[in-house]
Design a protein around this motif. Structure first.
Motif, mmCIF file in Angstrom:
data_model
loop_
_atom_site.group_PDB
_atom_site.id
_atom_site.type_symbol
_atom_site.label_atom_id
_atom_site.label_comp_id
_atom_site.label_asym_id
_atom_site.label_seq_id
_atom_site.Cartn_x
_atom_site.Cartn_y
_atom_site.Cartn_z
ATOM 1 N N PRO A 107 38.375 49.679 39.456
ATOM 2 C CA PRO A 107 37.610 51.155 39.446
ATOM 3 C C PRO A 107 38.363 52.291 39.529
ATOM 4 C CG PRO A 107 38.214 50.377 42.310
ATOM 5 C CD PRO A 107 38.950 49.039 40.972
ATOM 6 N N GLY A 108 37.912 52.873 38.927
ATOM 7 C CA GLY A 108 37.886 53.789 37.926
ATOM 8 C C GLY A 108 39.075 54.446 39.047
ATOM 9 N N GLY A 109 39.760 55.210 38.385
ATOM 10 C CA GLY A 109 40.918 55.969 38.719
ATOM 11 C C GLY A 109 42.672 55.388 39.524
ATOM 12 N N THR A 110 41.944 53.773 39.024
ATOM 13 C CA THR A 110 43.006 52.699 40.453
ATOM 14 C C THR A 110 44.445 52.787 39.296
ATOM 15 O OG1 THR A 110 41.544 51.641 41.224
ATOM 16 C CG2 THR A 110 43.010 49.955 41.335
ATOM 17 N N LYS A 111 45.371 52.572 40.241
ATOM 18 C CA LYS A 111 46.501 51.671 39.087
ATOM 19 C C LYS A 111 47.509 50.870 39.496
ATOM 20 C CE LYS A 111 47.854 56.522 38.993
ATOM 21 N NZ LYS A 111 48.639 57.861 38.646
ATOM 22 N N LEU A 112 47.343 49.883 39.097
ATOM 23 C CA LEU A 112 48.350 48.741 39.420
ATOM 24 C C LEU A 112 49.881 49.157 38.796
ATOM 25 C CD1 LEU A 112 44.988 47.632 38.776
ATOM 26 C CD2 LEU A 112 46.650 45.528 39.337
ATOM 27 N N MET A 113 50.493 49.538 39.976
ATOM 28 C CA MET A 113 51.660 49.963 39.494
ATOM 29 C C MET A 113 52.576 48.584 38.137
ATOM 30 S SD MET A 113 51.673 52.369 40.384
ATOM 31 C CE MET A 113 53.084 53.257 40.376
ATOM 32 N N PRO A 114 54.114 48.905 38.009
ATOM 33 C CA PRO A 114 54.977 47.925 37.611
ATOM 34 C C PRO A 114 54.487 46.556 38.266
ATOM 35 C CG PRO A 114 55.422 49.748 37.296
ATOM 36 C CD PRO A 114 54.834 49.895 38.111
ATOM 37 N N HIS A 115 54.357 45.395 37.293
ATOM 38 C CA HIS A 115 54.445 44.037 38.158
ATOM 39 C C HIS A 115 54.485 43.389 36.935
ATOM 40 C CE1 HIS A 115 50.635 45.080 37.313
ATOM 41 N NE2 HIS A 115 50.373 43.613 36.927
ATOM 42 N N LYS A 116 54.932 42.077 36.942
ATOM 43 C CA LYS A 116 54.910 40.764 35.915
ATOM 44 C C LYS A 116 54.234 40.326 36.667
ATOM 45 C CE LYS A 116 59.830 39.697 37.309
ATOM 46 N NZ LYS A 116 61.291 38.839 36.516
ATOM 47 N N HIS A 117 54.329 38.693 35.791
ATOM 48 C CA HIS A 117 53.720 37.730 35.351
ATOM 49 C C HIS A 117 54.736 36.105 35.014
ATOM 50 C CE1 HIS A 117 50.324 39.426 36.312
ATOM 51 N NE2 HIS A 117 50.140 39.987 35.673
ATOM 52 N N PRO A 118 54.573 34.949 35.711
ATOM 53 C CA PRO A 118 55.570 34.539 35.106
ATOM 54 C C PRO A 118 54.735 33.504 34.183
ATOM 55 C CG PRO A 118 55.369 33.487 37.144
ATOM 56 C CD PRO A 118 54.463 35.006 37.408
ATOM 57 N N GLU A 119 54.151 33.355 33.923
ATOM 58 C CA GLU A 119 52.614 32.500 32.816
ATOM 59 C C GLU A 119 52.122 33.916 32.139
ATOM 60 O OE1 GLU A 119 49.697 34.122 35.683
ATOM 61 O OE2 GLU A 119 51.648 33.472 35.762
ATOM 62 N N ASP A 120 52.791 32.970 30.481
ATOM 63 C CA ASP A 120 51.646 34.599 29.794
ATOM 64 C C ASP A 120 50.395 34.563 29.378
ATOM 65 O OD1 ASP A 120 54.807 33.772 28.213
ATOM 66 O OD2 ASP A 120 54.008 31.948 27.002
ATOM 67 N N ARG A 121 50.279 35.114 29.155
ATOM 68 C CA ARG A 121 48.317 35.484 29.692
ATOM 69 C C ARG A 121 47.797 36.374 27.778
ATOM 70 N NH1 ARG A 121 46.857 38.714 34.906
ATOM 71 N NH2 ARG A 121 47.939 36.353 36.573
ATOM 72 N N ILE A 122 46.398 35.921 28.331
ATOM 73 C CA ILE A 122 45.377 36.685 27.078
ATOM 74 C C ILE A 122 44.532 37.228 28.213
ATOM 75 C CG2 ILE A 122 44.219 36.315 25.129
ATOM 76 C CD1 ILE A 122 45.922 33.694 24.871
ATOM 77 N N TYR A 123 44.973 38.682 27.683
ATOM 78 C CA TYR A 123 44.188 39.293 27.992
ATOM 79 C C TYR A 123 42.676 39.788 26.757
ATOM 80 C CZ TYR A 123 46.722 40.850 31.729
ATOM 81 O OH TYR A 123 48.005 41.012 33.204
#
Length: 151
Positions: free
Chosen positions: A59-75
């Motif tokens: 939703p608008g305004g939401t922040k996902l703070m710094p993080h990482k994923h072990p897997e390669d991703r395609i968005y």
């Protein structure tokens, strides 16, 4: 040399033709996301080894703070504008805007952050599981806080 037809091994959820219509997408809360953000498993089993496809709605305004994923991703940006920045600290001046139709390749173990700066966005994520998500700072991880704990 004669061809020998061996049974084909299919990926999880890919052994038969099917379609998932937009109205059939099952959005669910995800413990690692901030309140209001939703995840829908489209194909595969993200918690297991193997390919998966999920959608993320923030939703608008939401922040996902710094993080990482072990897997390669395609968005793939499905709707809205996806703002993403790289680094171990959230910096709103470092986010870049990607409109619908954009494809972003994010190598595994890359620290990054998202911000629904201009309203709700939906991204589709393709990767090889299992899915992992590690926040840089524990205080940012919703899985580590109770409902009444607003740190």
């Amino acid at each position: 040399m004669p061809r020998q037809d061996l049974p084909r091994q299919h990926q999880p959820d890919e052994d038969r033709f099917r379609a998932i219509l937009p109205e059939d997408v099952a959005w669910q809360p995800f413990p690692a996301f901030p309140a209001g953000a939703r995840l829908a498993v489209m194909v595969g089993h993200p918690s297991e080894p193997g390919p998966y496809l999920v959608r993320v709605k923030v939703p608008g305004g939401t922040k996902l703070m710094p993080h990482k994923h072990p897997e390669d991703r395609i968005y793939t940006v499905m709707s809205g504008v996806f703002y993403i920045g790289l680094g171990e600290r959230f910096d709103g001046d470092k986010v870049k805007a990607y409109p619908p139709g954009s494809v972003i390749v994010l190598p595994g173990d890359t620290w990054h952050f998202h911000w629904a700066k201009s309203g709700e966005y939906v991204t589709q994520v393709s990767a090889i599981g299992p899915l992992g998500l590690e926040y840089h700072d524990d205080v940012d991880d919703p899985r580590l806080h109770t409902a009444g704990d607003k740190r």
